[in-house]
Design an enzyme around this catalytic site. Sequence first.
Site, PDB file in Angstrom:
ATOM      1  N   HIS A  14       0.622  -1.071  -0.003  1.00 31.30           N
ATOM      2  CA  HIS A  14       0.075   0.048   0.016  1.00 31.30           C
ATOM      3  C   HIS A  14       0.875   1.172  -0.113  1.00 31.30           C
ATOM      4  CE1 HIS A  14      -3.889   2.094   0.702  1.00 31.30           C
ATOM      5  NE2 HIS A  14      -3.154   2.890   1.522  1.00 31.30           N
TER       6      HIS A  14
ATOM      7  N   MET B  61     -12.157   4.532   4.290  1.00 30.99           N
ATOM      8  CA  MET B  61     -11.113   5.223   5.462  1.00 30.99           C
ATOM      9  C   MET B  61     -11.911   4.984   6.797  1.00 30.99           C
ATOM     10  SD  MET B  61      -8.680   6.046   3.680  1.00 30.99           S
ATOM     11  CE  MET B  61      -7.763   6.839   5.024  1.00 30.99           C
TER      12      MET B  61
HETATM   13  C1  DX5 Z   1      -3.687   7.414   5.992  1.00 32.99           C
HETATM   14  C2  DX5 Z   1      -3.281   6.451   5.200  1.00 32.99           C
HETATM   15  C3  DX5 Z   1      -3.027   5.177   5.722  1.00 32.99           C
HETATM   16  C4  DX5 Z   1      -2.008   5.093   6.877  1.00 32.99           C
HETATM   17  C5  DX5 Z   1      -2.553   3.870   7.738  1.00 32.99           C
HETATM   18  O1  DX5 Z   1      -3.925   8.661   5.360  1.00 32.99           O
HETATM   19  O2  DX5 Z   1      -4.094   6.161   3.967  1.00 32.99           O
HETATM   20  O3  DX5 Z   1      -2.855   3.946   4.859  1.00 32.99           O
HETATM   21  O4  DX5 Z   1      -0.651   4.574   6.563  1.00 32.99           O
HETATM   22  O5  DX5 Z   1      -1.827   3.654   8.863  1.00 32.99           O
HETATM   23  P1  DX5 Z   1      -2.149   3.033  10.194  1.00 32.99           P
HETATM   24  O6  DX5 Z   1      -2.374   1.704   9.824  1.00 32.99           O
HETATM   25  O7  DX5 Z   1      -0.951   3.141  10.835  1.00 32.99           O
HETATM   26  O8  DX5 Z   1      -3.545   3.808  10.924  1.00 32.99           O
HETATM   27 ZN    ZN Z   2      -3.706   4.635   2.789  1.00 34.65          ZN
END
Ligand code: DX5
Ligand code: ZN
Length: 220
Positions: A33, A137
């Site tokens: 990702h 999200m």
């Molecule tokens: C946030 C990003 C995520 C982030 C997730 O805007 O899109 O992909 O890296 O991080 P964690 O898993 O630490 O919440």
């Molecule tokens: Zn992301």
Amino acid sequence: MAYRIAPSILSANFAKLGEEVQRVVAAGADLVHFDVMDNHYVPNLTVGPVVCEAIRPLTTAPIDVHLMVKPVDRIVPDFAKAGANIISFHPEASEHVDRTIALIRDYGCKAGLVLNPGTPLSCLDHVMDKLDLILVMSVNPGFGGQKFIAEALKKLTAVRSRIAATGRDIWLEVDGGVKVDNIGEIARAGADTFVAGSAIFGTSDYKATIGAMRAELAKA
Ligand code: DX5
Ligand code: ZN
């Protein structure tokens, strides 16, 4: 259900990014990702196509590009040429959502639409038949290490039923605050693809962490 784990390199050690990508794929990651932030659509700045191109030869795992940029269209061809396999974007960042989806697919990538915590499901109307992935999200975009917003569970379930109604194999991805201790519940809500940044890169043994996530998914 085939589950996929997509470590977010946002929480990797950027000074050793190539090694980090190889380590996490060797540890069992299904996707890489790749969070792209522009200090305009979101209040943070990360990496662009040149970094995607640099990691491309290091792995055969699909690169899952999450664009948090506005405007979207100009940068899509650059990521496709840099080896992205999936490109997802936020509808609020594109003036013409249907056109952006078509652009991504014309470049040979899978197209994903990203729903922020406050984005209504109605943004999926009329484009479901063109989407390969929907990303829900579970934090507001911009930073790793935030807390999972529980409301996302209901949203995942609602999106899952919309996907079922199409009869198409649209992936349902979740991003933000996913950890070993909540991944099972998130899977039961309907997600099949799990982004996790800090929960994986914040540990020393990526294989053990991904293994623990898979064990929870097996029980879900
Ligand atoms: C946030 C990003 C995520 C982030 C997730 O805007 O899109 O992909 O890296 O991080 P964690 O898993 O630490 O919440
Ligand atoms: Zn992301």
